[in-house]
Design an enzyme around this catalytic site. Structure first.
Site, PDB file in Angstrom:
ATOM      1  CG  HIS A  84      -4.536  -5.693  13.979  1.00  0.00           C
ATOM      2  ND1 HIS A  84      -4.266  -6.006  12.666  1.00  0.00           N
ATOM      3  CD2 HIS A  84      -3.318  -5.588  14.593  1.00  0.00           C
ATOM      4  CE1 HIS A  84      -2.959  -6.104  12.486  1.00  0.00           C
ATOM      5  NE2 HIS A  84      -2.367  -5.851  13.631  1.00  0.00           N
TER       6      HIS A  84
ATOM      7  CG  HIS B 284      -0.748  -3.987  16.445  1.00  0.00           C
ATOM      8  ND1 HIS B 284      -0.476  -5.332  16.380  1.00  0.00           N
ATOM      9  CD2 HIS B 284      -0.959  -3.714  17.767  1.00  0.00           C
ATOM     10  CE1 HIS B 284      -0.521  -5.856  17.601  1.00  0.00           C
ATOM     11  NE2 HIS B 284      -0.815  -4.898  18.451  1.00  0.00           N
TER      12      HIS B 284
ATOM     13  CG  ASP C  99       2.162  -2.928  11.505  1.00  0.00           C
ATOM     14  OD1 ASP C  99       1.293  -2.875  12.394  1.00  0.00           O
ATOM     15  OD2 ASP C  99       2.707  -3.994  11.152  1.00  0.00           O
ATOM     16  CG  HIS C 100      -2.028  -3.560  10.275  1.00  0.00           C
ATOM     17  ND1 HIS C 100      -2.304  -4.501   9.303  1.00  0.00           N
ATOM     18  CD2 HIS C 100      -0.964  -4.037  10.960  1.00  0.00           C
ATOM     19  CE1 HIS C 100      -1.448  -5.501   9.410  1.00  0.00           C
ATOM     20  NE2 HIS C 100      -0.618  -5.234  10.407  1.00  0.00           N
TER      21      HIS C 100
END
Length: 303
Positions: free
Chosen positions: A61, A63, A65-66
């Protein structure tokens, strides 16, 4: 043989000794990543691996932090004179998101190809992998991924001789090709035994437990699952933010009958996940806390 490395195990923010979420696999000269949090390319260097052979990056996804490590990784790839195409896979909106991030990496010497996932479950065959993307339950659209290296049946020279198949067709049949020649049609099933067990890895993060995880992780050699929270008092927080508890991940691993489970995507407040593993192993004994750089070499079973 499939090499698997958990590059980063942190959720939300990087810590001095914990990079953000990323996974990397190596198979047959090609490398694949799932997620690319901030600091991913440093984590690759610390491991001693190379990102030059990375041909595919999957995103669970969007976000930060990804995916926040992607622009820097693309720039580094470009500066390393990469010219081979790079395939990116992710939920709907992937091209728009990546192009927005590329404001700081506008010119690259290689092509970026996009595969956007729009269905609850999709299968993609690429570079020797069969990738199954499946919807999970987060507060934005999010997918888990199962990576499989399939293994065809064993070639039988005896069967080929019995059916009087010319020797020159044995090799292409063994590679799965169908041959039409001299009025005959030769198919791979004429000379191959039943499919043998391959290698299966399932990776999922940022989700509550779902039936889709249980179904797709079934029989995985390695199950890498988020364990955002370990402390029982964090259960309502996990439900509210749609993350997972250690014990919930262990229950999925047990019910899916996986070979081994690694926990990942730890909350920044969870400093020592090892301290909670005894209770996890009461549910699923072959459980381990992930750590940055943790890796394994998965091999095909002996015939």
């Amino acid at each position: 043989m499939l090499d698997v490395c958990l590059l980063g195990t942190g959720g939300m923010m990087p810590l001095p000794r914990r990079w953000l979420t990323a996974l990397m696999t190596r198979y047959n000269g090609s490398s694949l990543m799932i997620d690319c949090g901030e600091g991913t390319q440093v984590a690759v260097k610390e491991k001693g691996w190379s990102f030059k052979p990375v041909d595919v990056i999957c995103f669970t996804h969007y976000h930060g932090d990804h995916i926040s490590g992607l622009p820097g990784l693309l720039l580094t790839m470009g500066n390393a004179d990469r010219i081979e195409p790079l395939t990116l896979i992710g939920p709907k909106g992937l091209e728009r998101v990546v192009n927005a991030l590329r404001v700081i990496a506008p010119e690259l010497p290689f092509e970026i190809r996009f595969i956007e996932i729009t269905k609850p479950e999709e299968v993609i065959e690429i570079n020797g992998y069969r990738i199954t993307a499946f919807r999970v339950n987060h507060n934005v659209i999010c997918y888990g991924y199962t990576l499989e290296i399939l293994r065809q049946g064993k070639f039988s020279p005896e069967r080929a001789k019995e059916q009087e198949i010319p020797l020159k067709y044995w090799n292409p049949l063994q590679k799965g090709q169908t041959i039409e020649a001299d009025g005959f049609v030769y198919t791979p099933d004429m000379v191959l035994g039943p499919d043998r067990k391959g290698i299966k890895v399932t990776y999922t993060t940022d989700t509550r437990p779902t039936e889709s995880i249980l179904r797709n992780a079934k029989g995985s050699d390695l199950f890498i699952c988020e364990g955002m929270y370990a402390e029982e008092e964090k259960l309502e927080k996990a439900k509210g933010y749609k993350h997972m508890m250690f014990r919930e991940a262990a229950t999925l691993a047990r019910d899916a009958e996986v070979g081994e489970m690694w926990l990942t995507h730890f909350s920044p407040s969870l400093i020592r996940p090892d301290e909670y593993m005894d209770k996890v192993r009461e549910i699923f004994p072959n459980s381990y806390p992930g750590r940055d750089g943790k890796s394994v070499e998965l091999n095909f079973e002996e015939d």
